[in-house]
Design a protein around this motif. Sequence first.
Motif, PDB file in Angstrom:
ATOM      1  N   LEU A   1     -71.882  21.429  17.762  1.00 34.45           N
ATOM      2  CA  LEU A   1     -71.068  22.579  18.048  1.00 34.45           C
ATOM      3  C   LEU A   1     -71.465  23.209  19.022  1.00 34.45           C
ATOM      4  CD1 LEU A   1     -68.410  23.912  17.781  1.00 34.45           C
ATOM      5  CD2 LEU A   1     -69.329  25.293  15.978  1.00 34.45           C
ATOM      6  N   LEU A   2     -72.984  23.633  18.995  1.00 33.75           N
ATOM      7  CA  LEU A   2     -73.494  24.325  20.157  1.00 33.75           C
ATOM      8  C   LEU A   2     -73.375  23.385  21.316  1.00 33.75           C
ATOM      9  CD1 LEU A   2     -76.666  25.480  18.347  1.00 33.75           C
ATOM     10  CD2 LEU A   2     -75.021  26.776  19.266  1.00 33.75           C
ATOM     11  N   GLU A   3     -73.588  22.072  21.308  1.00 29.12           N
ATOM     12  CA  GLU A   3     -73.286  21.265  22.691  1.00 29.12           C
ATOM     13  C   GLU A   3     -72.040  21.668  23.328  1.00 29.12           C
ATOM     14  OE1 GLU A   3     -75.477  19.474  24.358  1.00 29.12           O
ATOM     15  OE2 GLU A   3     -76.921  19.994  23.140  1.00 29.12           O
ATOM     16  N   VAL A   4     -70.969  21.622  22.273  1.00 32.10           N
ATOM     17  CA  VAL A   4     -69.511  21.665  22.875  1.00 32.10           C
ATOM     18  C   VAL A   4     -69.429  23.257  23.322  1.00 32.10           C
ATOM     19  CG1 VAL A   4     -67.126  22.246  21.882  1.00 32.10           C
ATOM     20  CG2 VAL A   4     -68.524  20.213  21.182  1.00 32.10           C
ATOM     21  N   ALA A   5     -70.131  24.357  22.716  1.00 35.74           N
ATOM     22  CA  ALA A   5     -70.066  25.711  23.224  1.00 35.74           C
ATOM     23  C   ALA A   5     -70.608  25.990  24.537  1.00 35.74           C
ATOM     24  CB  ALA A   5     -70.660  26.540  22.306  1.00 35.74           C
ATOM     25  N   MET A   6     -71.816  25.127  24.623  1.00 29.68           N
ATOM     26  CA  MET A   6     -72.466  25.389  26.099  1.00 29.68           C
ATOM     27  C   MET A   6     -71.494  24.882  27.112  1.00 29.68           C
ATOM     28  SD  MET A   6     -75.494  26.905  25.660  1.00 29.68           S
ATOM     29  CE  MET A   6     -76.414  26.329  27.029  1.00 29.68           C
ATOM     30  N   GLY A   7     -71.109  23.540  26.843  1.00 25.97           N
ATOM     31  CA  GLY A   7     -70.195  22.929  27.806  1.00 25.97           C
ATOM     32  C   GLY A   7     -68.928  23.684  28.212  1.00 25.97           C
ATOM     33  N   ALA A   8     -68.177  24.381  27.109  1.00 27.89           N
ATOM     34  CA  ALA A   8     -67.139  24.866  27.284  1.00 27.89           C
ATOM     35  C   ALA A   8     -67.524  26.331  27.895  1.00 27.89           C
ATOM     36  CB  ALA A   8     -66.370  25.361  26.155  1.00 27.89           C
ATOM     37  N   TYR A   9     -68.613  26.721  27.691  1.00 32.90           N
ATOM     38  CA  TYR A   9     -69.109  28.107  28.591  1.00 32.90           C
ATOM     39  C   TYR A   9     -69.233  27.661  29.746  1.00 32.90           C
ATOM     40  CZ  TYR A   9     -71.067  32.652  29.119  1.00 32.90           C
ATOM     41  OH  TYR A   9     -71.423  34.055  29.482  1.00 32.90           O
ATOM     42  N   VAL A  10     -70.018  26.710  30.186  1.00 30.14           N
ATOM     43  CA  VAL A  10     -70.143  26.339  31.535  1.00 30.14           C
ATOM     44  C   VAL A  10     -68.981  26.037  32.280  1.00 30.14           C
ATOM     45  CG1 VAL A  10     -71.243  24.620  33.128  1.00 30.14           C
ATOM     46  CG2 VAL A  10     -72.507  25.640  31.224  1.00 30.14           C
TER      47      VAL A  10
END
Length: 394
Positions: free
Chosen positions: A17-26
């Motif tokens: 989920l953190l990977e998804v969140a980092m990608g979404a934030y970028v």
Amino acid sequence: MDVSTLEWLLTDAGRDLLEVAMGAYVDAAGDPVRAATAVRKAEPDPERAAAALTQAELRTRAVAKFGDLAPHMFFTPDALEQATRLRVADHRAARLAAAQPTSVIDLGCGIGGDLIAFARAGLTAAGVDLDPVRVAAARANLAALGLPGAVEVADVAAIDPSGFGAAFADPARRGARGRVFDVDGWTPPWPFVLDLLAGRGVVKVAPGIPHDVIPEGVEAEWVSDGGDVKEAVLWAPVFATTDRRATVIGDGGLATLTDEDDPFTGLARPVRELGGFLYEPDGAVIRAGLVTAVAAGVDGGLLDEHIAYVTSDSSFRTPFARSYRVLEEVPYREKPLKAALRERSIGSLTIKKRGVEVVPEQLRKRLDLRGDNTATLVMTRVAGSGTALLVEPF
């Protein structure tokens, strides 16, 4: 975020989920609404989704302090704000490691920024903090970076640091009403700091700490990074090598200046007429009271006894000051100054000032600049009189 949520983020599902969140934030260019939509599609639990998105935002902000380590770390907003910039922490840890203590305890370790630096320097490090979330984050950060270290929840006032080779503390200097300037209002308070400094303590304090409260035999080191003063550090006599020190960290590395480099200690401050070159000492140098050491280093003197500008007839490059070539003196009063700048077609102006009642942003508007040329204007006092100088950095 509570401890259980952080622990979930450490699971395989949480890391995904953190990977998804980092990608979404970028992808959302920092837009929290757009990023939240993408994260909630991957995780319906609102608390977990919010925690992941918050970590993505904090990791992005943390790059300024922690560089390439930031994307692997865990933060809380206030702990990130209080954390030491990694280059500064690494310097302090390396200096402590050179003293070869058997171990170090971080009293109030927060999310472990200083613990990371101590471990990277090869020190055996342990940390305590009263906040369980910060302790959990510190453990997670050490583990994520593959570094050794122990962290426990504890009240620093109940810890006996005598079993460690060194004790580090960074007292909290914020209260309900904002920043606390009175040393007795720190947490833990000043008597706690004095007890540490009577032993094997190293204490990070505010750069504005008054010189007269620093105990005899304790070294005070002011540290700047990239031109900004970040902290002062008090070193117990067992670690001290001088009384006052200014350490400057820049792109070219690290340089340090001490009171032993100042031939004017205890003497009258060297004041002289304006020369062909002007030097603007770094903030750490000014806080450490070592401006006259810079003057000695450039074979110069001060423009005014009470102002931190140095002048010289010689051209020097020094890590302890910004260097300028003096081009000409222009009128100090606003109306003739405006006319002089118009004559020179100056449309872009950097205004630097010391020792005079000038607000650069307001003055720049009133000058109504026009033209294609750029310039740097220094407004200060020379021998007590207001003076304006056009200078050129080199």
